[in-house]
Design an enzyme around this catalytic site. Structure first.
Site, PDB file in Angstrom:
ATOM      1  N   LYS A   1     -12.232  -1.255   4.225  1.00 43.49           N
ATOM      2  CA  LYS A   1     -12.491  -1.878   2.938  1.00 43.49           C
ATOM      3  C   LYS A   1     -13.530  -2.998   3.097  1.00 43.49           C
ATOM      4  O   LYS A   1     -14.641  -2.731   3.470  1.00 43.49           O
ATOM      5  CB  LYS A   1     -11.180  -2.373   2.342  1.00 43.49           C
ATOM      6  CG  LYS A   1     -10.026  -1.339   2.447  1.00 43.49           C
ATOM      7  CD  LYS A   1     -10.222  -0.105   1.604  1.00 43.49           C
ATOM      8  CE  LYS A   1      -9.255   1.024   1.914  1.00 43.49           C
ATOM      9  NZ  LYS A   1      -7.850   0.681   1.948  1.00 43.49           N
TER      10      LYS A   1
ATOM     11  N   TYR B   1       0.842  -1.199   0.000  1.00 42.06           N
ATOM     12  CA  TYR B   1       0.000   0.000   0.000  1.00 42.06           C
ATOM     13  C   TYR B   1       0.884   1.259   0.000  1.00 42.06           C
ATOM     14  O   TYR B   1       1.829   1.361   0.800  1.00 42.06           O
ATOM     15  CB  TYR B   1      -0.900  -0.035   1.241  1.00 42.06           C
ATOM     16  CG  TYR B   1      -1.861   1.108   1.341  1.00 42.06           C
ATOM     17  CD1 TYR B   1      -2.927   1.232   0.454  1.00 42.06           C
ATOM     18  CD2 TYR B   1      -1.718   2.079   2.322  1.00 42.06           C
ATOM     19  CE1 TYR B   1      -3.808   2.284   0.543  1.00 42.06           C
ATOM     20  CE2 TYR B   1      -2.610   3.140   2.422  1.00 42.06           C
ATOM     21  CZ  TYR B   1      -3.649   3.236   1.523  1.00 42.06           C
ATOM     22  OH  TYR B   1      -4.526   4.285   1.615  1.00 42.06           O
TER      23      TYR B   1
HETATM   24  C1  LIG Z   1      -6.647   1.256   2.415  1.00 37.56           C
HETATM   25  C2  LIG Z   1      -5.521   0.413   2.782  1.00 37.56           C
HETATM   26  C3  LIG Z   1      -4.704   0.748   3.885  1.00 37.56           C
HETATM   27  C4  LIG Z   1      -4.894   1.994   4.705  1.00 37.56           C
HETATM   28  O1  LIG Z   1      -6.084   1.929   5.414  1.00 37.56           O
HETATM   29  P1  LIG Z   1      -6.906   3.213   5.955  1.00 37.56           P
HETATM   30  O2  LIG Z   1      -8.061   2.611   6.639  1.00 37.56           O
HETATM   31  O3  LIG Z   1      -7.260   4.031   4.742  1.00 37.56           O
HETATM   32  O4  LIG Z   1      -5.982   3.957   6.853  1.00 37.56           O
HETATM   33  C5  LIG Z   1      -3.685  -0.133   4.211  1.00 37.56           C
HETATM   34  N1  LIG Z   1      -3.463  -1.254   3.494  1.00 37.56           N
HETATM   35  C6  LIG Z   1      -4.216  -1.587   2.433  1.00 37.56           C
HETATM   36  C7  LIG Z   1      -3.914  -2.835   1.687  1.00 37.56           C
HETATM   37  C8  LIG Z   1      -5.266  -0.774   2.037  1.00 37.56           C
HETATM   38  O5  LIG Z   1      -6.007  -1.099   0.971  1.00 37.56           O
END
Ligand SMILES: *Cc1c(COP(=O)(O)O)cnc(C)c1O
Length: 398
Positions: free
Chosen positions: A214, A115
Site C-alpha cells: 500500500k 483487514y
Molecule cells: C492489504 C492489507 C493487508 C494484506 O496485505 P497484502 O500485501 O495484500 O498481503 C493487511 N492489512 C491491511 C490493513 C491491508 O490494507
C-alpha cells in the site's frame, strides 16, 4: 584459464562480478545463494559467528536494505533501533507473527474491524490449529481488562488503527500499557498510517506489521509485507525462523520496488493528507451526503485521539450517501477521473464499495455493527491536483 576450458564450461561458469566503482543506488541482487571464500567462513556464517548471507530464502542484501529503511522509519526520533524483516505479502507477515508467537490453546484478543484477510486467516487457518480469536471492542478498556484478567490463554492483542474503512482508532499507548500489565504481546497492523503518521513501537506496541503493497511502496506495482519489532531475540528465534521454515520471504525485485517507493513516503503522505482533508470537508458540506468518516474532521469520534497519536490524518476516508446502496452505485459509476480498484495507498485516487467488495465475506450484521453500511463508499485519496478530484466527485454527486 578460459583458454583451457571447454565450451560448456565457459557457458556455465559464473564470472566474478566485474563492477569497478560502487553503484550509487541499491542493486537488485537476483541470486539464490551466496559464495564463501573458505570452508571456515561458511561454517562461521552458518553458525551465526560471522555476518553473511547464505541462501535467498534466509535473506538477501536488497531485501535486508529495504527492511532496514523501514526499521529506521519506525524508529525515527526514538532512542531505539528496531529490527525488520520483509515478507512476500502483508498476509505472509501477519501469518509469520501469529504462527511464530502462538501455539495451540493460545488465544488472540482482537476486534471485528480488521483487514478481512486477517479475520479469515484467524478463523479458517489458525482456529483449526487450536489458536482461537476472541472479539472485543478494543476501545472499551474495562471490557478488555476483564478479558485479559479472566483468560490467561490470551497471549496477544491484535489490532489496526485507524481501521478500515470507518477509520476507528484505538489508543495505542493505553492498550499497550494495559496489555503489558498482563504480559500480553501487542501487535499493530500499521498499513493505513505508515510510520510517517504513526509509530506504534514508540507508543509501546511490541510488533508492527505492514502490507508494504500500500503506502510504503505507493506505486501500486509490488506485493510485499514486513514485520518490525524491538526484541531481537523474538525477531530471530520466532519471526525469522518462521519466515525461513514456512517460506514467506520477500523477493529482491519487490523489495527493491518498495525501497524506492519509501524514498518519497514523506512527500506522498503529506499530499495524501492535505488532499483527503479537502475532499472530506467538501463531502461533509454536501446535501446528498449522510456522513463522512475522516479522522481529520472534528465530527469523527476519534479525531482527538488521532490528533494525539498521529502526525497527520492520512489519505483514507469513507462516506455514506443519502439513498444508501443504490445511490452509492450510481455515484461510483459516474466517476470519470477516480478509478474503481480494491487497493489503497497508490498515488492516484481509488474508490471502493466495501459492502460488495472487500467485506463481501463478512456477515451483514457484523458488517453493519462495525459501521460498514450498505451504502458506504471508501476513497483512497491520491496525490493529484485536488481540484481534479473535487470536480469529479462533485459532478458524480450531482
Ligand atoms: C492489504 C492489507 C493487508 C494484506 O496485505 P497484502 O500485501 O495484500 O498481503 C493487511 N492489512 C491491511 C490493513 C491491508 O490494507
Amino acid at each position: 584459464m578460459n583458454n583451457t576450458l571447454g565450451f560448456h564450461s565457459i557457458c556455465a561458469k559464473e564470472l566474478t562480478d566485474n563492477r569497478t566503482t560502487r553503484p550509487h543506488t541499491l542493486p537488485i541482487y537476483a541470486t539464490s545463494s551466496f559464495d564463501f571464500e573458505t570452508i571456515q567462513q561458511g561454517i562461521n556464517v552458518f553458525q551465526g559467528k560471522e555476518e553473511g548471507h547464505i541462501y535467498g530464502r534466509f535473506g538477501n542484501p536488497t531485501i535486508d536494505t529495504a527492511a532496514k529503511k523501514l526499521a529506521q522509519l519506525e524508529s525515527y526520533g526514538q532512542d531505539f533501533e528496531a529490527k525488520a524483516y520483509m515478507f512476500s505479502s502483508g498476509m505472509a507477515a501477519i501469518s509469520a507473527v501469529l504462527m511464530g508467537l502462538l501455539k495451540s490453546e493460545d488465544k488472540i484478543l482482537t476486534q471485528a474491524n480488521i483487514y478481512g484477510g486477517t479475520t479469515t486467516l484467524m478463523r479458517e487457518v489458525l482456529q483449526p490449529l487450536g489458536i482461537q480469536s476472541v472479539y472485543v471492542d478494543l476501545k472499551d478498556m474495562n471490557k478488555v481488562e476483564q478479558m485479559l484478567y479472566n483468560d490467561p490463554s490470551i497471549k496477544m492483542v491484535y489490532l489496526e488503527t485507524p481501521a478500515n474503512p470507518t477509520l476507528a482508532c484505538v489508543d495505542i499507548k493505553v492498550i499497550s500499557d494495559l496489555s503489558h500489565q498482563y504480559q500480553k504481546w501487542v501487535v499493530i497492523d500499521n498499513t493505513f498510517a505508515t510510520p510517517y503518521l504513526q509509530q506504534p513501537l514508540a507508543l509501546g506496541a511490541d510488533f508492527v506489521i505492514h502490507s508494504t503493497t500500500k503506502y510504503l511502496n505507493g506505486q501500486g506495482n509490488s506485493i510485499a509485507g514486513a514485520v518490525v519489532a524491538l526484541d531481537e531475540e523474538l525477531m530471530t528465534q520466532r519471526i525469522w525462523k518462521m519466515m525461513k521454515l514456512v517460506g514467506g520471504n520477500c523477493n529482491a525485485w519487490d523489495a527493491w520496488l518498495t525501497y524506492n517507493g519509501m524514498k518519497t513516503l514523506a512527500l506522498r503522505m503529506k499530499q495524501h493528507s492535505a488532499n483527503a482533508m479537502q475532499v472530506a470537508r467538501t463531502l461533509e458540506r454536501h446535501e446528498k451526503v449522510e456522513r463522512v468518516n475522516y479522522i481529520g474532521l472534528e465530527s469523527h469520534p476519534d479525531h482527538a485521539l488521532a490528533k494525539q497519536q498521529m502526525r497527520d490524518f492520512g489519505g483514507m476516508l469513507s462516506f455514506e450517501l443519502k439513498g444508501g446502496l443504490e445511490a452509492g452505485k450510481v455515484f461510483v459509476d459516474q466517476l470519470q477521473f477516480c478509478t474503481i480498484a480494491p487497493t489503497l495507498g497508490d498515488m492516484d485516487t481509488l474508490i471502493m464499495h466495501p459492502a460488495s467488495m472487500s467485506h463481501v465475506g463478512v456477515p451483514r450484521e457484523a458488517r453493519i455493527a462495525n459501521g460498514i453500511t450498505d451504502g458506504l463508499i471508501r476513497i483512497s485519496v491520491g496525490i493529484e491536483n485536488v481540484e481534479d478530484i473535487l470536480v469529479d466527485v462533485m459532478t458524480a454527486l450531482s
